[in-house]
Structure formats: structure tokens, C-alpha cells
Enzyme design. Sequence first.
Site, mmCIF file in Angstrom:
data_model
loop_
_atom_site.group_PDB
_atom_site.id
_atom_site.type_symbol
_atom_site.label_atom_id
_atom_site.label_comp_id
_atom_site.label_asym_id
_atom_site.label_seq_id
_atom_site.Cartn_x
_atom_site.Cartn_y
_atom_site.Cartn_z
ATOM 1 N N LEU A 1 0.822 -1.210 0.000
ATOM 2 C CA LEU A 1 0.000 0.000 0.000
ATOM 3 C C LEU A 1 0.858 1.262 0.000
ATOM 4 O O LEU A 1 0.669 2.150 -0.842
ATOM 5 C CB LEU A 1 -0.924 -0.004 1.217
ATOM 6 C CG LEU A 1 -1.790 1.245 1.395
ATOM 7 C CD1 LEU A 1 -2.754 1.401 0.229
ATOM 8 C CD2 LEU A 1 -2.553 1.190 2.724
ATOM 9 N N ALA A 2 1.789 1.371 0.933
ATOM 10 C CA ALA A 2 2.614 2.579 1.003
ATOM 11 C C ALA A 2 3.444 2.748 -0.260
ATOM 12 O O ALA A 2 3.624 3.877 -0.750
ATOM 13 C CB ALA A 2 3.518 2.529 2.231
ATOM 14 N N ASP A 3 3.962 1.652 -0.806
ATOM 15 C CA ASP A 3 4.723 1.727 -2.052
ATOM 16 C C ASP A 3 3.854 2.237 -3.195
ATOM 17 O O ASP A 3 4.298 3.050 -4.017
ATOM 18 C CB ASP A 3 5.284 0.353 -2.407
ATOM 19 C CG ASP A 3 6.532 0.003 -1.614
ATOM 20 O OD1 ASP A 3 7.574 0.627 -1.848
ATOM 21 O OD2 ASP A 3 6.453 -0.885 -0.752
ATOM 22 N N GLY A 4 2.624 1.732 -3.271
ATOM 23 C CA GLY A 4 1.734 2.158 -4.344
ATOM 24 C C GLY A 4 1.381 3.631 -4.256
ATOM 25 O O GLY A 4 1.364 4.345 -5.265
ATOM 26 N N ALA B 1 4.358 5.565 -5.281
ATOM 27 C CA ALA B 1 4.555 5.539 -6.736
ATOM 28 C C ALA B 1 3.720 6.613 -7.421
ATOM 29 O O ALA B 1 4.199 7.314 -8.320
ATOM 30 C CB ALA B 1 4.202 4.160 -7.288
#
Length: 393
Positions: free
Chosen positions: A168-171, A174
Site C-alpha cells: 500500500l505505502a509503495d503504491g 509511486a
Amino acid sequence: MTIEDGRNGPLDGVRVIDAATLFAGPTAAMLLGDYGADVVKVEHPRRPDPSRGHGPEGLWWKMLGRNKRTMTLDLSTAEGQDLMVRLIEDADVLIENFRPGTLERWNLSWDRLSEVNPDLVLARVTGFGQFGPYARRPGFGTLAEAMSGFAAMTGEPGGPPTLPPFGLADGICALATAFAVMTALRSGRGQVVDLSIIEPILTVLGAQPTIYDRLGVVPPRTGNRSVNNAPRNTYRCSDGSWVAVSTSAQSIAERVMRLVGRPDLVDEPWFATGAGRVAHADELDAAVAAWVGERTREEVLRAFEEAEAAVAPIYDVRDVLADPQLAALDAVTTVEDPELGPLRMQNVMFRLSETPGRIRWTGRPHGADTDEILHGLGLTGAEIEALRAKGVV
């Protein structure tokens, strides 16, 4: 396989070097590639991006690597560094997620890169940013989900903090990175984008810092309930499936309670505000749960639609692929992969009426385009083979 040159997307002519690994940086590069940017994925000759081995059969890479040309380059060598500089000369964007100081150790500092290309946008995506006491710590999305406050407010009351089962945090990071890159390009000035994974998810959590600063309120774990309105929860149908109900608007809350046979609650003074309904969430939830539990999912959805109340079925991936609305949007499309045949994956994220994005190809094999890219820099076949023999490419 021949990679087509004609892109015709809104970012046609924008060249992006993707030297990041795993999810936030590479996903940002994927988003730019979806809309026509020429993305060159740079990987270590012997240690490819770990996402190639993420999930069964390398299928994560097929999506994450889409619309990217792939080449290998050992940036710890002088020859690899010189070749990277030559790539940068003609690039618009470099996306990297090495620990702070790594590019500098490799003689690829911002001073050197901006000297050869003053218009370059260098996007540096790390766990905690380029400075501060945590800057050199390894950074992953899980740490951002933990330290942003997300996990602390997620889960059942009295239960443990809960992490999401996906990046989630990566998305979120991004999306923020792609936006930051486009903002920097729009400025017309070469510059560094310093983006930590923790800050975007902290932003989307809303006004929590402001509320705490002003009122001293720490958000509790409420399960599927909301601290702002009720009823808001998931409810089990008689056939074992689940639905989610939202009553963010007062009028919707009134329609829901009339639908489930409790118009008397609508007339209560406390029902007129979200806070009042939250204080009586147990009573509201019990009424909705009892009504839903006597009906199949299709019966519930049909009744809510007729009442113009807000409800949605709880889907797993099988339901997502079968949903007629998502099919109409082509939200999950089919792309031909030269190795695996037709693959279904999420389509480009938004539709542009005049310059739409598209998936031109799926994730390419490791280093598949190295020779083509190096030939484009003026290297001969013999020079490329010599670099390959030394492990530089």
C-alpha cells in the site's frame, strides 16, 4: 522481439531511466511508460530487480516491467558509471532508490549528472528521505505503514495493529513520485525530487496530526467502522457472501435505515449528525446486520439500488474479473506476452480522450535490450562483448 518506436502517448519524447528496484520507484516508472514515455530499466547484470522473482512464475514483473526496455549495467564499475552518464546525457528523468550516498559513492552525484544534463529530473525515492537521523536506514513500505500511523488505526478494537497484505505505502508513493516527476518536468528546470515512502501515506491518512495538535485525539482502531459516520461496516448475507455499506451522507443514512425497517431511528435527535450516529453504532449495525443476514447478496444489492442507498459487494479477484462495470471500463485488460501468451492485468490507470495511454508490451527478459541501447550510444558489437566479458553489462 522488436520494440515499436511509435508511442504516440502524451509523454511521447520523454525518456526515463528506471534504476530503482522493487515497487515504489519502478511503479512510478511504469505509470510514466503507460502514457508513452520511453522507459529504460537498468538492472545489475547478476542481481536483477527482485520483483522478477516476486510471486509465481515472475508474473509480478510482467506487469511492473511493462512498457520498459531492459538493459544491464554494473554501476559499481567505472565503465558502468561512464555508460550511465552517457545514458543521462539524453534522458529527462532518472528514478533511483539506493540508500542516500550510494550514487555519490559511485561517482554519479547530482553535481556530475546535472553538469552533463542541466535539465535532468532526478527522482530519489527512499524510505525516509535524503537527510535526517533515519535517512540511511533500509526503507520498505511496511515500515512506512507502521510509522505513518496507518497500522495503529487499522484492525479490530482491542486487537493488534494491522498491516495491509500488499504494498500500500509503495503504491501511494509511486503515484506521488509520478506526480512529482511531472511537476518537476512542467517547471522546466532540472532538479532533484526527494521523496520518502512514509510521507505520501502520511498525507492520505488525512487531518490526524491537525486533530491531535488541536484536540489531543488519537484515532482508535475501529475495525470496519468509521469514526465519522454510521452505519458503516461489512455485513454477511444469507448466502455467506459479504457487502459493505457506507453512509457518509446524511440522506444515505436515512435511506438505509428506512430500507432495513427502522425508520424510527431516523427520527431520533442523535441521528441528525455523523457523530451522533457513531455514538449509537451498535444499534445501527445490529439493525442493518439483521436485515442483510436474511437475504442473499443479489437481493441486498437490488434492494439498495432501488432505495438509492450506497452498498457494494465484497469482491475477491475472481469477482473483480467478472464484474460488468469493470469489464466495460476495461479496467483489467488482456495483453499478449511473447513467452506466456495472453495475460490479464490492470489497464492504464486513467483514460485520456485525445492522447490515451496503453500497454505496448509486458515485462521484458533481463537485459533483453542491452545491445540495442548500447548500440544507440555508439558502441560497437565488439565493445559490447568486451564489456559483457568483464561483467559490466
